[in-house]
Scaffold this motif. Structure first.
Motif, mmCIF file in Angstrom:
data_model
loop_
_atom_site.group_PDB
_atom_site.id
_atom_site.type_symbol
_atom_site.label_atom_id
_atom_site.label_comp_id
_atom_site.label_asym_id
_atom_site.label_seq_id
_atom_site.Cartn_x
_atom_site.Cartn_y
_atom_site.Cartn_z
ATOM 1 N N SER C 54 82.725 -23.224 -75.431
ATOM 2 C CA SER C 54 83.463 -21.958 -75.563
ATOM 3 C C SER C 54 83.229 -21.067 -74.359
ATOM 4 O O SER C 54 84.140 -20.376 -73.896
ATOM 5 C CB SER C 54 83.038 -21.229 -76.839
ATOM 6 O OG SER C 54 83.366 -21.999 -77.958
ATOM 7 N N GLN C 96 88.365 -19.940 -80.364
ATOM 8 C CA GLN C 96 87.691 -20.552 -81.500
ATOM 9 C C GLN C 96 87.722 -19.600 -82.693
ATOM 10 O O GLN C 96 87.985 -20.005 -83.816
ATOM 11 C CB GLN C 96 86.242 -20.867 -81.116
ATOM 12 C CG GLN C 96 85.458 -21.545 -82.199
ATOM 13 C CD GLN C 96 84.100 -22.024 -81.695
ATOM 14 O OE1 GLN C 96 83.682 -21.688 -80.590
ATOM 15 N NE2 GLN C 96 83.426 -22.816 -82.489
ATOM 16 N N ASP C 178 90.572 -24.202 -78.479
ATOM 17 C CA ASP C 178 89.159 -24.268 -78.818
ATOM 18 C C ASP C 178 89.033 -24.493 -80.322
ATOM 19 O O ASP C 178 89.209 -23.567 -81.116
ATOM 20 C CB ASP C 178 88.465 -22.973 -78.394
ATOM 21 C CG ASP C 178 86.942 -23.103 -78.385
ATOM 22 O OD1 ASP C 178 86.444 -24.160 -78.839
ATOM 23 O OD2 ASP C 178 86.266 -22.168 -77.933
ATOM 24 N N GLU C 179 88.749 -25.698 -80.706
ATOM 25 C CA GLU C 179 88.628 -26.097 -82.107
ATOM 26 C C GLU C 179 89.799 -25.618 -82.949
ATOM 27 O O GLU C 179 89.626 -24.900 -83.932
ATOM 28 C CB GLU C 179 87.303 -25.585 -82.677
ATOM 29 C CG GLU C 179 86.140 -26.177 -81.930
ATOM 30 C CD GLU C 179 84.836 -25.979 -82.660
ATOM 31 O OE1 GLU C 179 84.854 -26.028 -83.896
ATOM 32 O OE2 GLU C 179 83.818 -25.807 -81.996
HETATM 33 MG MG LIG Z 1 82.448 -22.920 -79.331
#
Ligand SMILES: [Mg+2]
Ligand SMILES: Nc1ncnc2c1ncn2[C@@H]1O[C@H](COP(=O)(O)OP(=O)(O)OP(=O)(O)O)[C@@H](O)[C@H]1O
Ligand SMILES: Nc1ncnc2c1ncn2[C@@H]1O[C@H](COP(=O)(O)OP(=O)(O)OP(=O)(O)O)[C@@H](O)[C@H]1O
Ligand SMILES: [Mg+2]
Lengths: 293, 329, 512, 329
Positions: C54, C96, C178-179
Motif C-alpha cells: 500500500s 485499499q 489495492d485489494e
Molecule cells: Mg495494504
C-alpha cells in the motif's frame, strides 16, 4: 510616577459615560497632583466589575468612584473595596455600604420628570409603552417606578415595558412590533439612552412621527434632534459630566483630609433636568463645549 | 424541496396560523414587512454560516464581525466622510479578508475552526470597542444617505429591499451550492475531507472559499444591520448573532458534522426564528422568555425531526415485515 | 490512445521506480525498491501484510512522497508525485480503504473531481451528461444499483464496485487496484477479473494487489513480490504459480493448508441459536440457525444477503424485530454489545477501520479495552497488566510492530486485523463470530488465523465464520450455512461441500 | 506532566515575570489570593467542560446554568429560608439532573451535543430571568451565613478556600481521567465511539456520566460564583462563561474532536486566562481590549503548539530517514 491615582469605574460601555470622561478630563486639568482614570469593565456584570475593582486596589488606587452594576446586593463586595480604599458611589447609590458619599441623581426623580413631560404633552390622557435595555437593572426599575408614581392619578397609563437586552436591532424591532400589536398606543418612552433614537426611527419609518408622543431619556444626538424638531416631547437628562467633575474633586479633597464637601448622610444629588424644545440648543452647545474640553 | 424542508415550512405556517388566530394583526402588511426585513438581515448572515457548516466547520465570530464592520462602515461614511459607494465594497472586501484569514489558519495551519473563530469572536469585538473607545458609532441627527438608505432600509412595492436582497442572494447561492461543482466539493469535503483530497481536489482552497463567502455575506449583513439600527455600541451590537445563524442552519437540517443541509432549509430556519421573535412581542409574552421560547422551539423541532426519522424507518420495516409475512403464508 | 499496437510503446516502460525508499518512525516501509510498468501489462503485486504494497501504491497515487528514489513517468524523472500530477499522467487508484462520499450519489462519486461542466465560468455540473457517462460504467462492473442511489445505502461490496467504476472512468493508462476483491464474493470477483482483462486489451496497464493468489494467477502477466519493503523477486507469466509466489513472499514453502476434513467431529451441543429471528435488513425473513460448540460454521452468501446484519444481531448491536435468541438453550436477550460480551459472544467486524479498532490507541490499549476491569485494581488501570496481556497476543499472533505501545493506526491492514483478533482471544469466548476474518490478510497469516479458529473450536468454542472467499469457506468450515436474501437457504454438511452447491444455495436454488 | 503542559506552564511563568517587572504589585499576596480565587471558580467549571470535550461533545449551556442555579441557590437560602446544608446538595443534584437530561438527549435520542446545549443556553437563562421576573437575586442587607461564606469565599492560611477546593477536585478528577477504567473509556469514546461500542463498552452510559459530572461541577461553581458576587442578575450573570471554560480546555491541549487532553492542561489553561485578565487590569490596558488580549493569546498559544508539533514530526521523519540511510549503506 507615584502620583496617587483616583479611578472612576463605570457599569458598562456606553456613550452615556463619554460626558463623564470629559468631566474627568476637566478635573484632571485642575488636579495636577493626581492621576485620574476612567475604567470600563469589559462586561456589565457584577463579577467582572468586582474583579476590576479588586485589581485596581491591588494596583494601588487611592480612591474609587463607582457606578455599581448591582448596588443593592453587592454590599459585601463594595464594603471589601471600601475597607481598602476610599469608596464613593455614583449613578445609583448603595446606602448600606461604607461608601464615603454618593454623587449623582435620583432615577426615581428622573422617572417622575418623565411623567411630567407626558402629562404636559398629553393633557387628555393616553396609553404609554416603555422600552428599555435590561428590565431587571436597578436604574431601569427606578425610572419605571418613578414614572408610574408620577403618572398616578392622571389619565395616562404606562401599560407595558419591553426589554431588548441591549440589542439595538431588537430595540428597534420591539418598537415596530409594538406599533403592530397595540394600535391604541399614544405615547412611547425610551428609558435607556439608545431607546429614544430607535423609537424615533421606527416611528419615522412607519410615518407615525408626531402622532405618537415620545418621551426620552438622556441626550443621544438623535434624541436632541427630535426634541428640537418637536417630534420628541422632551428628554430627561442626567449630568454625568458633573458627577465626574465634582466627584473627582471631592475625592481629591477627601484624600487631603478635607471632608467639608460631604454632607450628612453623604448624599450629593445633582438633579436631572428636562430638556424641551426651548432648552435644547443651549444644552447641545454646552455639551459640545464640555467634550471639547 | 426535501421532506425535511417541507416539514419546516408546515411548522412555520402552523405557528403563523395560530398566532394569526390569537392576534389577527400578525397578518398586517406592515408587520409582515417588518418581520421580513429582519428575515432578510439574519438570512444573509445564516447563508454565510451555512456555507461554513457544510464543510464541517463553524464560524463563531460573525456577531463580532457584524459589530466591527458595522462600526467601521458607519465611521467611514458618517465621520470620515467616505462616499458610501466606496465604503460599501471596502467593507465587503474586509469581510472577505477576515474569511480568508480564518480559512488560511484552518486549512494551512490546521487549526480547529471552533478555536480560530472563537478567537475571532473575542478579538474583533475588542478591536471594535477599542476603535470607538467604548463609545457609540452612529449617524448625526439629520445625516442622510438617501440612495444607501433606500437600498438597505427602503421598500419596493411594499417589500423591504433587504428581503429582496436575501431572495436574490439565496437564488444565486442555491445554484452555487446545489448545482455547481464547487457546491458538490463542499458537500464532499464536509463528509470526507481525506477522500476529497485523494480525488485530487484542492480541499484547502475550497474550504477557504467557503470562509471567504461567509465573510463577505457577513460583511453585507453587517452593513444592513448598521443601517437598520443606525447606531452601534460595539460592546453589545451583534452579540449572539452567531447563535442565531447557527440555530437557523441547524433548524434547517444542517448537521454540524458537515456534509448535510440545503439552502432552502437555512432560509426556512431563519424565517421560523424571526417568526418566534415576532410572536413573543405580538402575544405580549414577557421579553425575558424570548430566548427560552427560541431554545424550546429549536429543541422540539430537532427532536421531532429526529424522532420522525426513527419512526418512519421503523414503520417502513414493519410494513415490509407484514407484507413479507403475508407473502410467506 | 492505444499503446498496444506500436511495438516501441509496448517495450518502453510507462512508469519506472528506481531505488524508492520510504521510512516511518520505527519502520522501513520500502527499502530501495525498483520496478517498471509497461503499457498493457497486468502486474500482480503480492507480499505479506506490512510488506509495503500500500505504501508503494500511495507513492504512485501521489498521496505520500518517498524519502528518496526516482519515479519516472513517460521518461520524465520525478522525486515524488502529487495527487493531481499522478491523475494527470493517467494513474487511477482504487485505495485499499474505501474513499467514497456517502452523502453523494453513485454518479457524483464516480466522476468526482472530473464532473462534466456547463455554464462556462459558473462551472455548473452537467447532470444529464453525467448520467449518460455513468450508465455504461455501472453496466461494465455489473452493478445491481442505479446511478442516483446515495452511496450511504450501498453495502461494502457494492461500494467497492463504485470504486472500480470510478477507476474505469478515468481515461487511465495505469489502474492500480489495492485489494479490490477483499470483500467481493465470487460472482463479482469474476466480473472484476473480466474488467481487468478488458483494460489490458485496451492497452491499459494494471497493478493488481491481492492476497487471493489464485486470482493473481488468473490475470497477471507478471508477478512482483515484495518482502519487508524490498523486491523479493519477479515471476514471468510462465512461472506464476501459487507455491512460487508463497515461497518468494515468506521465504519458504508453506505447509499444506490445514484441511478440516480429517476426522468427522462429533457435533457438540448447540451454543447460540436463532429462532425465527428477523433483522432490520430483511424484516420479512425469519432466520433459523444453530451454531454448535466445537464447530466452525461457515456462513456464505452473495453480496447483501444479510450475513453482516445477522452477525450484528447476534452481537447485540442491532435489536431483533422478532423471534428469539438462545444461548446454551436459555433465552438470550441482548440490549447492547456489552451484553453480548458479558455472555461471551464476541464479534470481529468486517469494517476494521470504523468499528474494529481504535486507530489512535496503542496495541496494548486496544487489546485490553473490552476487558479493562480485569486489567485494573479498584477501577484503576494497570499499565503493566495491559502490557503482559498484549505481549502474549503479539507473540501468539505474530503481530508485526515495534512494540505493543505502537499506535495501531500505523500498522498494515493485516496486522490491524490481528490486533482485533487478539483483543477477543485474550478473553474467554463462548461464541466467536468472525465477519470476513481474513479480509486483507496475507497467506501466511491466513493459515495462522485458520489454525486459531480451529484451536478455538477444539477448545469448545462455537465459531461462526462469515466469508465471501469460497476456498476459505469450503476449506475451513465443518458445516456451511448459506444465506439468500436474508434467509438461510440451506445448510451443507461436510460430504455435500462443493463450490457448486454453495453457489446454488446462494442464488436460492436447491443443491445437488 | 506532558511536554504540552510544560510549555503552557513556562508561558504562564514568563508572562507572570514580565508583569511583575512592570508592576511589582502583581506579586502582592492579596493580588495572588484574588486571582487564585477566580482560578478556583473558573477551574471547577473548566474541569467539568473538559470531561465533556474528551468525549467529543461540547457543553454550551454552562454560563446559563451558572445563572440559573446561582439564582436558585440564593433564592433558596436568602428568600425561602432553606438551610444551606440542604440547599447546597439540592443544587448539585439539580446540576446533575441537567447533565443527565443533556446526556440522555445526546446518547439516547441521538441529538448533536452542540444543538442540545445551545438550546440549554437559551432556555436556562430564560427560565432564570422569568423566575426572578428579570430582577436580581441577592442577599438582603446583613444576611449572613458564616460557615457557608467561610467555605466559599473564605481563606485558610491566606489561600482562598475556592482554590483549595479546585486543587482537591483536580486531584480526584486527575485520577478519574488518567488512571481509572472510566477515564480510559472516555478517551476511547472520544477517539472512535463506534469502535468503543464494538469493544463492548456501554458508550451511552459513559457519555451520560461525563455530562452528569459536568453538570455537578458546573452547579458547584455556580454556588461559588453566587457567593462571590452575592447578587445575580440572571440576564447577564455567567454570560460567556462557556467560552472561558472551552478556551481553558483548548489552551490546555484538548481537541474539540475528542479523545485528547490532560487535566493538568485544563487547569493551566484556566490559570493563564485569569492571569491575562489580571494583567489587563494591572497594567492599565483599556478594558475594551480585555477580550481581544484573551483571544490573541489563545490563538498564538494554539498556533505555537500546532507548529511545534509539525516541526517535531518533521524532525522525527528526517531523523528516521537519515538513520535508515546510514544503516542501508
Ligand atoms: Mg495494504
Ligand atoms: N502512516 C504510517 N505511519 C507509520 N508507519 C506506517 C504508516 N503507513 C504504513 N506504515 C508501516 O509501513 C509498513 C508497510 O505498510 P503497508 O500498508 O504498505 O503494507 P501492505 O503491504 O499494504 O500490507 P497489507 O497487506 O496488510 O495491506 C508497515 O510496517 C506499516 O506499519
Ligand atoms: N445501514 C444500512 N442502511 C441501509 N441498508 C443497509 C444497511 N446495512 C445493510 N444494508 C442492506 O442490508 C442488506 C444486507 O446487508 P449485509 O451487510 O448484512 O449483507 P452481507 O451478506 O454481510 O453482505 P456483504 O458481503 O456486503 O457484507 C444489503 O442489501 C445492504 O445494502
Ligand atoms: Mg458483510
Amino acid at each position: 510616577d507615584d502620583k496617587p491615582t483616583l479611578a472612576f469605574v463605570v457599569n458598562g460601555a456606553s456613550d452615556f459615560w463619554k460626558a463623564a470622561e470629559a468631566g474627568v478630563k476637566k478635573a484632571q486639568g485642575e488636579l495636577p497632583d493626581y492621576n485620574l482614570e476612567l475604567k470600563y469593565p469589559e462586561q456589565s456584570s457584577v463579577a467582572i466589575q468586582q474583579r476590576l475593582m479588586d485589581d485596581l486596589v491591588t494596583a494601588g488606587v487611592k480612591a474609587i468612584m463607582v457606578s455599581a452594576v448591582d448596588p443593592k446586593t453587592s454590599t459585601d463586595g463594595l464594603n471589601k473595596i471600601a475597607s481598602e480604599t476610599a469608596l464613593f458611589t455614583t449613578d445609583s447609590d448603595a446606602p448600606q455600604t461604607k461608601r464615603v458619599a454618593y454623587i449623582g441623581s435620583s432615577n426615581i426623580d428622573a422617572g417622575k420628570q418623565a411623567a411630567e413631560i407626558a402629562k404636559k404633552a398629553m393633557p387628555d390622557g393616553g396609553k404609554c409603552l416603555g422600552f428599555v435595555g435590561l428590565l431587571g437593572a436597578d436604574n431601569a426599575k427606578e425610572r419605571i417606578q418613578g414614572m408610574k408614581d408620577g403618572l398616578a392619578g392622571s389619565k395616562i397609563e404606562l401599560v407595558d415595558v419591553r426589554g431588548d437586552d441591549i440589542d439595538q436591532a431588537r430595540a428597534k424591532k420591539n418598537v415596530e412590533d409594538a406599533l403592530v400589536a397595540s394600535p391604541d398606543i399614544t405615547c412611547m418612552v425610551g428609558f435607556y439612552s439608545y431607546n429614544t433614537p430607535r423609537i424615533y426611527e421606527a416611528l419615522r419609518d412607519a410615518g407615525k412621527l408626531g402622532s405618537i408622543t415620545v418621551v426620552g431619556f438622556d441626550d443621544d444626538p438623535i434624541t436632541l434632534g427630535g426634541v428640537k424638531e418637536g417630534r420628541v416631547a422632551a428628554t430627561v437628562v442626567q449630568q454625568p459630566f458633573e458627577w465626574a467633575y465634582q466627584g473627582m474633586k471631592l475625592m481629591a479633597a477627601y484624600l487631603k483630609g478635607d471632608k467639608s464637601g460631604i454632607p450628612e448622610g453623604g448624599l450629593i444629588i445633582i438633579p436631572t433636568k428636562i430638556i424641551g424644545k426651548d432648552d435644547v440648543d443651549a444644552y447641545a452647545a454646552n455639551l459640545k463645549a464640555m467634550s471639547g474640553n | 424541496m426535501s421532506k425535511k424542508d417541507l416539514g419546516l415550512l408546515i411548522l412555520i405556517l402552523v405557528v403563523g396560523a395560530v398566532v394569526a388566530i390569537i392576534n389577527p394583526r400578525f397578518l398586517l402588511p406592515i408587520n409582515l414587512a417588518n418581520t421580513s426585513n429582519l428575515i432578510g438581515l439574519f438570512g444573509i448572515l445564516s447563508i454565510g454560516q451555512a456555507f461554513v457548516i457544510i464543510t464541517g466547520g463553524i464560524e463563531l465570530s460573525v456577531g463580532s464581525v457584524v459589530a466591527l464592520l458595522g462600526t467601521l462602515f458607519i465611521d467611514f461614511i458618517a465621520v470620515r466622510g467616505l462616499g458610501w459607494p466606496i465604503a460599501l465594497p471596502l467593507i465587503l472586501v474586509l469581510g472577505g479578508i477576515i474569511g480568508l484569514v480564518h480559512g488560511w489558519l484552518i486549512t494551512r495551519l490546521k487549526l480547529q475552526p471552533f478555536v480560530v473563530t472563537l478567537c475571532g469572536l473575542l478579538i474583533y469585538r475588542g478591536v471594535a470597542r477599542f476603535y470607538t473607545a467604548d463609545g457609540t458609532a452612529g449617524f448625526g441627527f439629520g445625516q442622510n444617505f438617501p440612495e444607501l438608505e433606500f437600498l438597505t432600509a427602503g421598500r419596493s412595492w411594499g417589500v423591504p429591499n433587504s428581503f429582496i436582497a436575501l431572495i436574490v442572494i439565496a437564488i444565486v447561492m442555491w445554484v452555487v451550492l446545489h448545482r455547481s461543482v464547487f457546491g458538490r466539493y463542499l458537500y464532499a469535503i464536509g463528509k470526507n475531507e481525506e477522500a476529497a483530497k485523494y480525488s485530487g481536489i484542492r480541499t484547502g482552497r475550497v474550504v477557504m472559499a467557503a470562509y471567504v463567502i461567509c465573510g463577505v455575506l457577513t460583511a453585507l449583513s453587517a452593513i444592513y444591520f448598521a443601517m437598520y439600527t443606525r447606531s452601534i455600541s460595539p460592546a453589545s451590537h451583534g452579540q449572539f448573532y452567531e447563535l442565531y445563524a447557527i440555530a437557523a442552519a441547524v433548524l434547517g437540517g444542517f448537521s454540524l458534522r458537515g456534509g448535510e443541509g440545503s439552502l432552502v432549509g437555512v432560509i426556512l430556519g431563519t424565517v421560523l426564528l424571526q417568526e418566534l421573535q415576532n410572536l413573543v412581542n405580538l402575544l405580549g409574552i414577557p421579553s425575558s422568555l424570548n430566548f427560552a421560547v427560541m431554545g424550546g422551539v429549536i429543541l422540539i423541532g430537532v427532536l421531532v425531526d429526529q424522532q420522525w426519522g426513527v419512526f418512519r424507518a421503523r414503520r417502513l420495516m414493519l410494513d415490509a415485515s407484514r407484507k413479507g409475512a403475508v407473502a410467506g403464508e | 490512445m492505444n499503446y498496444s499496437d506500436t511495438s516501441i510503446a509496448a517495450t518502453t516502460p510507462f512508469l519506472g521506480l528506481e531505488n524508492v525508499r520510504k521510512t516511518y518512525p520505527g519502520v522501513v516501509a520500502l527499502d530501495g525498491f525498483s520496478m517498471e510498468v509497461r503499457p498493457g501489462e497486468v502486474i500482480g503485486l503480492v507480499g505479506e501484510n506490512g510488506a509495503g504494497k500500500s505504501t508503494l501504491m500511495k507513492i504512485l497515487g501521489g498521496v505520500t512522497r518517498p524519502d528518496s528514489g526516482i519515479i519516472t513517468v513517460d521518461g520524465v524523472a520525478h522525486d515524488g508525485l502529487s495527487v493531481e500530477g499522478s491523475l494527470g499522467s493517467g494513474i487511477a487508484f482504487v485505495h485499499q480503504e474505501l474513499n467514497l462520499f456517502e452523502n453523494l450519489d453513485v454518479a457524483a462519486n464516480i466522476f468526482f473531481g472530473r464532473e462534466p461542466l456547463r455554464g462556462g465560468p459558473l462551472r455548473l455540473v452537467d447532470r444529464a451528461r453525467l448520467r449518460e457517462m455513468v450508465a455504461p460504467l455501472l453496466k461494465r462492473v455489473g452493478a445491481n444499483f442505479s446511478a442516483d442511489t446515495p452511496v450511504a445505502d450501498l453495502s461494502l461490496a457494492q461500494q467497492q464496485m463504485v470504486e472500480i467504476a470510478k477507476a474505469l472512468s478515468i481515461k487511465a493508462r495505469l489502474v492500480i487496484l489495492d485489494e479490490p476483491t477483499s470483500s467481493l464474493p465470487i460472482a463479482e470477483t469474476d466480473k472484476l477479473l473480466d474488467v481487468i482483462k478488458a483494460l489490458k486489451a485496451d492497452g491499459i496497464s494494471v497493478i493488481f494487489i491481492s492476497h487471493r493468489l489464485h486470482e493473481v494467477e488468473r490475470v497477471a502477466d507478471r508477478v512482483v513480490v515484495l518482502r519487508d519493503g524490498m523486491l523479493a523477486g519477479t515471476l514471468p507469466k510462465s512461472a506464476i504459480n501459487h507455491d512460487q509466489m508463497v515461497k518468494l513472499m515468506i521465504g519458504r514453502m508453506l505447509k499444506e493448508r490445514e484441511k478440516a476434513s480429517e476426522a468427522a467431529r462429533a457435533p457438540g451441543a448447540t451454543a447460540l441459536s436463532a429462532k425465527a429471528v428477523r433483522t432490520p435488513a430483511y424484516p420479512a425473513r425469519p432466520v433459523d440457525l444453530d451454531v454448535r460448540r466445537g464447530e466452525i460454521l461457515g456462513l456464505a452468501g452473495l453480496v447483501g444477503s444479510g450475513r453482516t446484519e445477522l452477525a450484528r444481531v447476534f452481537f447485540g448491536i442491532d435489536s431483533t424485530l422478532g423471534g428469539a435468541l438462545e444461548l446454551d438453550g436459555k433465552p438470550l436477550v441482548l440490549g447492547s454489545a456489552a451484553d453480548a460480551v458479558a455472555h461471551g459472544i464476541f464479534l470481529i467486524p468486517e469494517d476494521r477501520k470504523l468499528t474494529g479498532i481504535l486507530l489512535d490507541l496503542s496495541i496494548a490499549q486496544n487489546i485490553s479495552l473490552p476487558n479493562l476491569p480485569a486489567h485494573a485494581k479498584r477501577q484503576l488501570v494497570s499499565a503493566k497488566a495491559e502490557t503482559v496481556t498484549a505481549e502474549k497476543q503479539k507473540k501468539d499472533l505474530g503481530i508485526k510492530a515495534p512494540s505493543v505501545q505502537t499506535r495501531t493506526g500505523t500498522l498494515s491492514g493485516g496486522n490491524q486485523q490481528k490486533v482485533v483478533l487478539g483483543k477477543w482471544l485474550a478473553m474467554n469466548p463462548k461464541v466467536m463470530i468472525l465477519d470476513e476474518p481474513t479480509r486483507g490478510i496475507d497467506i501466511g497469516a491466513k493459515a495462522e488465523i485458520y489454525g486459531l479458529m480451529r484451536a478455538l473450536a477444539d477448545a469448545g468454542v462455537a465459531v461462526l465464520m462469515i466469508s465471501s472467499d469460497m476456498e476459505e469457506v469450503i476449506g475451513v468450515s465443518d458445516r456451511i450455512a448459506v444465506m439468500h436474501e436474508g434467509q438461510i437457504s440451506g445448510i451443507l454438511d461436510k460430504e455435500q461441500f462443493s463450490q457448486e452447491n454453495v453457489l446454488l444455495l446462494a442464488v436460492g436454488k436447491k443443491p445437488n
